[in-house]
Design an enzyme around this catalytic site. Structure first.
Site, PDB file in Angstrom:
ATOM      1  N   CYS A 160      51.169  43.911  39.997  1.00 50.20           N
ATOM      2  CA  CYS A 160      51.240  42.549  40.123  1.00 50.20           C
ATOM      3  C   CYS A 160      52.338  41.788  39.532  1.00 50.20           C
ATOM      4  O   CYS A 160      53.213  42.504  39.158  1.00 50.20           O
ATOM      5  CB  CYS A 160      50.046  41.654  39.806  1.00 50.20           C
ATOM      6  SG  CYS A 160      50.031  41.610  38.073  1.00 50.20           S
ATOM      7  N   LYS A 186      37.757  31.709  31.808  1.00 52.97           N
ATOM      8  CA  LYS A 186      37.712  32.565  32.725  1.00 52.97           C
ATOM      9  C   LYS A 186      37.614  33.951  32.499  1.00 52.97           C
ATOM     10  O   LYS A 186      36.756  34.783  33.033  1.00 52.97           O
ATOM     11  CB  LYS A 186      39.121  32.581  33.673  1.00 52.97           C
ATOM     12  CG  LYS A 186      39.402  33.378  34.517  1.00 52.97           C
ATOM     13  CD  LYS A 186      40.745  33.278  35.493  1.00 52.97           C
ATOM     14  CE  LYS A 186      41.903  33.889  34.604  1.00 52.97           C
ATOM     15  NZ  LYS A 186      42.281  35.260  34.816  1.00 52.97           N
ATOM     16  N   ASN A 187      38.350  34.433  31.507  1.00 52.70           N
ATOM     17  CA  ASN A 187      38.409  35.801  31.075  1.00 52.70           C
ATOM     18  C   ASN A 187      37.163  36.233  30.394  1.00 52.70           C
ATOM     19  O   ASN A 187      37.050  37.564  30.253  1.00 52.70           O
ATOM     20  CB  ASN A 187      39.728  36.047  30.019  1.00 52.70           C
ATOM     21  CG  ASN A 187      41.073  35.979  30.998  1.00 52.70           C
ATOM     22  OD1 ASN A 187      40.886  35.863  32.383  1.00 52.70           O
ATOM     23  ND2 ASN A 187      42.126  36.131  30.394  1.00 52.70           N
ATOM     24  N   ARG A 192      43.622  29.839  39.959  1.00 52.69           N
ATOM     25  CA  ARG A 192      42.858  30.873  39.527  1.00 52.69           C
ATOM     26  C   ARG A 192      42.693  30.837  38.336  1.00 52.69           C
ATOM     27  O   ARG A 192      41.526  31.403  37.861  1.00 52.69           O
ATOM     28  CB  ARG A 192      43.920  32.338  39.552  1.00 52.69           C
ATOM     29  CG  ARG A 192      44.141  32.897  41.068  1.00 52.69           C
ATOM     30  CD  ARG A 192      44.864  34.078  40.926  1.00 52.69           C
ATOM     31  NE  ARG A 192      44.289  35.045  39.848  1.00 52.69           N
ATOM     32  CZ  ARG A 192      44.885  35.594  38.897  1.00 52.69           C
ATOM     33  NH1 ARG A 192      46.141  35.563  39.102  1.00 52.69           N
ATOM     34  NH2 ARG A 192      44.620  36.384  38.114  1.00 52.69           N
TER      35      ARG A 192
HETATM   36  C1  UD1 Z   1      43.117  40.835  30.028  1.00 49.59           C
HETATM   37  C2  UD1 Z   1      43.267  39.350  30.603  1.00 49.59           C
HETATM   38  C3  UD1 Z   1      44.950  38.870  31.150  1.00 49.59           C
HETATM   39  C4  UD1 Z   1      45.706  39.075  29.526  1.00 49.59           C
HETATM   40  C5  UD1 Z   1      45.607  40.358  29.241  1.00 49.59           C
HETATM   41  C6  UD1 Z   1      46.136  40.945  27.788  1.00 49.59           C
HETATM   42  C7  UD1 Z   1      41.183  39.327  31.842  1.00 49.59           C
HETATM   43  C8  UD1 Z   1      40.606  39.037  33.134  1.00 49.59           C
HETATM   44  N1  UD1 Z   1      42.487  39.137  31.765  1.00 49.59           N
HETATM   45  O1  UD1 Z   1      44.018  41.700  31.220  1.00 49.59           O
HETATM   46  O2  UD1 Z   1      44.590  37.312  31.168  1.00 49.59           O
HETATM   47  O3  UD1 Z   1      46.838  38.786  30.028  1.00 49.59           O
HETATM   48  O4  UD1 Z   1      43.980  40.881  28.930  1.00 49.59           O
HETATM   49  O5  UD1 Z   1      45.853  40.019  26.840  1.00 49.59           O
HETATM   50  O6  UD1 Z   1      40.613  39.317  30.625  1.00 49.59           O
HETATM   51  N2  UD1 Z   1      47.158  49.138  30.478  1.00 49.59           N
HETATM   52  C9  UD1 Z   1      47.290  50.496  30.937  1.00 49.59           C
HETATM   53  N3  UD1 Z   1      46.197  51.230  31.296  1.00 49.59           N
HETATM   54  C10 UD1 Z   1      44.999  50.518  31.471  1.00 49.59           C
HETATM   55  C11 UD1 Z   1      44.816  49.350  31.073  1.00 49.59           C
HETATM   56  C12 UD1 Z   1      45.925  48.643  30.542  1.00 49.59           C
HETATM   57  O7  UD1 Z   1      48.486  50.909  30.851  1.00 49.59           O
HETATM   58  O8  UD1 Z   1      44.096  51.270  32.056  1.00 49.59           O
HETATM   59  C13 UD1 Z   1      48.189  48.196  30.092  1.00 49.59           C
HETATM   60  C14 UD1 Z   1      48.479  47.207  30.949  1.00 49.59           C
HETATM   61  O9  UD1 Z   1      49.398  47.581  32.127  1.00 49.59           O
HETATM   62  C15 UD1 Z   1      49.037  46.296  30.046  1.00 49.59           C
HETATM   63  C16 UD1 Z   1      48.631  46.541  28.608  1.00 49.59           C
HETATM   64  O10 UD1 Z   1      47.687  47.671  28.896  1.00 49.59           O
HETATM   65  O11 UD1 Z   1      50.679  46.496  29.893  1.00 49.59           O
HETATM   66  C17 UD1 Z   1      47.350  45.304  28.564  1.00 49.59           C
HETATM   67  O12 UD1 Z   1      46.576  45.241  29.650  1.00 49.59           O
HETATM   68  P1  UD1 Z   1      44.878  44.835  29.264  1.00 49.59           P
HETATM   69  O13 UD1 Z   1      44.752  44.605  27.818  1.00 49.59           O
HETATM   70  O14 UD1 Z   1      44.240  45.861  30.019  1.00 49.59           O
HETATM   71  O15 UD1 Z   1      44.758  43.521  30.155  1.00 49.59           O
HETATM   72  P2  UD1 Z   1      43.595  43.186  31.208  1.00 49.59           P
HETATM   73  O16 UD1 Z   1      42.427  43.501  30.780  1.00 49.59           O
HETATM   74  O17 UD1 Z   1      44.296  43.487  32.682  1.00 49.59           O
END
Ligand code: UD1
Length: 423
Positions: free
Chosen positions: A116, A22-23, A397
């Site tokens: 979330c 999915k990711n 999901r």
């Molecule tokens: C992706 C995955 C999710 C997984 C996560 C971490 C997808 C669709 N989802 O989510 O399943 O759990 O990686 O492996 O690929 N953060 C910020 N600012 C930002 C972006 C992120 O502070 O602009 C923080 C988030 O709040 C979190 C951390 O960084 O604490 C990791 O987030 P991120 O690596 O961005 O995860 P996702 O891409 O949302």
């Protein structure tokens, strides 16, 4: 509301094939809009999140259809830059359209995805990276309008290796003028899959899978066909389910090298895992052992997306284990539910101290998010008695009809659909 009902205590046995990731599929589907014509993606799982992404692509003017595990996206008439708030609120991954729409149309209008169940989940790193590529960003009451007359390559250093921010910046940079480097990039296998896809469309990207990604912008991308990598989190989920039920399961269509840290932890807990190419076999001794320290961190460390499932295994292991969650601040919601099933877990800030118990007991529990829901399914399979899981739309999901997958392995699990009221 639909529920899952599980009669626990049956060892899982047999063989199944793991569906696509999915990711990986979500950003790749979003990126398809960057080429004009028809893109074909195979090994796409049939999930509610994928359906939302196809609805968004349609709202943007594409024809997007899924037939089995194949998705075709005809982007010829993609002219719309506004992502409807209704669809945005259904799935955080709609933010993956930011980079691609800026590359194709020079404009995107969307809404803050909000927090979330697992944490705050900001998008500041996405916006900061895009701004460095020359994007003008205006935020007002949760609405975000991004415009770029021209995207220009830049040297971007991420404050944190965010998966989504790395992917969004990579996609925008693929069609920017000049060279972009992303330092402190996330290294997840899904980012490598996105690089393969973008390069198959004519982009020039190297370095995905390392912490430095280099992108030479291309003026145009062309449609291609691409196969999505296997889902490493679904693989890990089934491995853990097989282990806690003392089963013997063979998984096909897997990539063991994407799960190195998780396999290491499972082996330390006493799980037997044998790998032969893209096939894995798992079995477990009668009592698993505690693991002193499991720390979630960005790839290649132990994945946060397997933390809750691993906690079920450790709840049934002999001794005391400690799990530390460093990626998301609110990812222990499953602890209360597991405790209702007899687990002995104490949470101290971002660490959980787990004292293994000989068995779990069936109960009515609630899936609070996707992976917490998967953990409850595993707990239900191992538990004595009947488990009823509510709020299972979260599980849908990320797992393609989880009950069918597990029934193929001999589990007693079924979905109840609500009885419609007579008028
Ligand atoms: C992706 C995955 C999710 C997984 C996560 C971490 C997808 C669709 N989802 O989510 O399943 O759990 O990686 O492996 O690929 N953060 C910020 N600012 C930002 C972006 C992120 O502070 O602009 C923080 C988030 O709040 C979190 C951390 O960084 O604490 C990791 O987030 P991120 O690596 O961005 O995860 P996702 O891409 O949302």
């Amino acid at each position: 509301m639909e529920k899952l009902v599980i009669e626990g205590g049956k060892p899982l046995s047999g063989a199944i094939s793991v569906h696509g990731a999915k990711n990986a599929a979500l950003p790749i589907l979003a990126a398809s809009i960057m080429a004009e014509g028809t893109v074909t993606i195979t090994n796409v799982p049939e999930l509610s999140d994928i359906k939302v992404m196809l609805d968004i692509l349609q709202a943007l003017g594409c024809k997007a259809e899924q037939s089995g595990d194949t998705v075709t996206v005809d982007t010829t008439k993609a002219r719309e830059h506004h992502i409807p708030e209704r669809l945005m609120s259904q799935m955080r991954s709609s933010i993956f359209l930011m980079g691609p729409l800026l590359a194709r149309l020079g404009k995107v209008e969307l809404y803050q995805p909000g927090g979330c169940a697992i944490g705050e989940r900001k998008i500041d790193l996405h916006l900061k990276g895009l701004a460095e590529l020359g994007v003008d960003i205006v935020e007002e009451n949760g609405r975000i309008v991004c415009t770029a007359k021209e995207l220009t390559g830049a040297d971007i250093v991420l404050d944190y290796p965010s998966v989504g921010a790395t992917e969004n910046i990579m996609m925008a940079a693929a069609m920017a003028r000049g060279k972009t480097t992303i330092s402190n990039a996330a290294r997840e296998p899904e980012i490598q899959d996105l690089q393969h896809f973008l390069n198959a469309m004519g982009a020039n990207i190297i370095g995905a899978g390392t912490d430095t990604i280099t992108v030479e912008g291309a003026s145009q991308l062309v449609p291609c066909t691409h196969r999505i990598i296997p889902d490493r989190i679904v693989t890990g989920t089934i491995l853990i389910a097989a282990a806690v039920t003392k089963g013997n399961v063979t998984l096909k269509n897997v990539c063991a090298s994407h799960l190195t840290s998780a396999l290491h932890v499972m082996k330390r807990a006493g799980v037997h895992i044998a790998v032969d190419g893209d096939i894995m076999n798992v079995s477990a001794p009668s009592r698993l052992k505690a693991v002193e320290r499991v720390i979630t961190s960005p790839y290649p460390a132990f994945p946060t997306d397997l933390q809750s499932q691993m906690m079920v295994l450790l709840s049934l292991a002999e001794g005391v284990s400690i799990v530390k969650e460093t990626v998301f601040e609110g990812r222990f919601k499953h602890v209360d539910e597991l405790s209702r099933m007899g687990a002995d877990i104490r949470v101290d800030f971002n660490s959980a101290i787990i004292r293994g118990v000989p068995r779990l007991y069936g109960a009515t529990v609630e899936a609070t998010d996707l992976r917490a829901g998967a953990a409850l399914v595993i707990a239900g399979l191992a538990a004595q008695g009947t488990t009823v899981i509510e709020q299972i739309h979260h599980i849908d999901r990320g797992y393609d009809r989880i009950e069918l997958m597990l029934r193929q392995l001999g589990a007693s699990i079924h979905r109840t659909t609500p009885v419609s009221k007579e008028l």
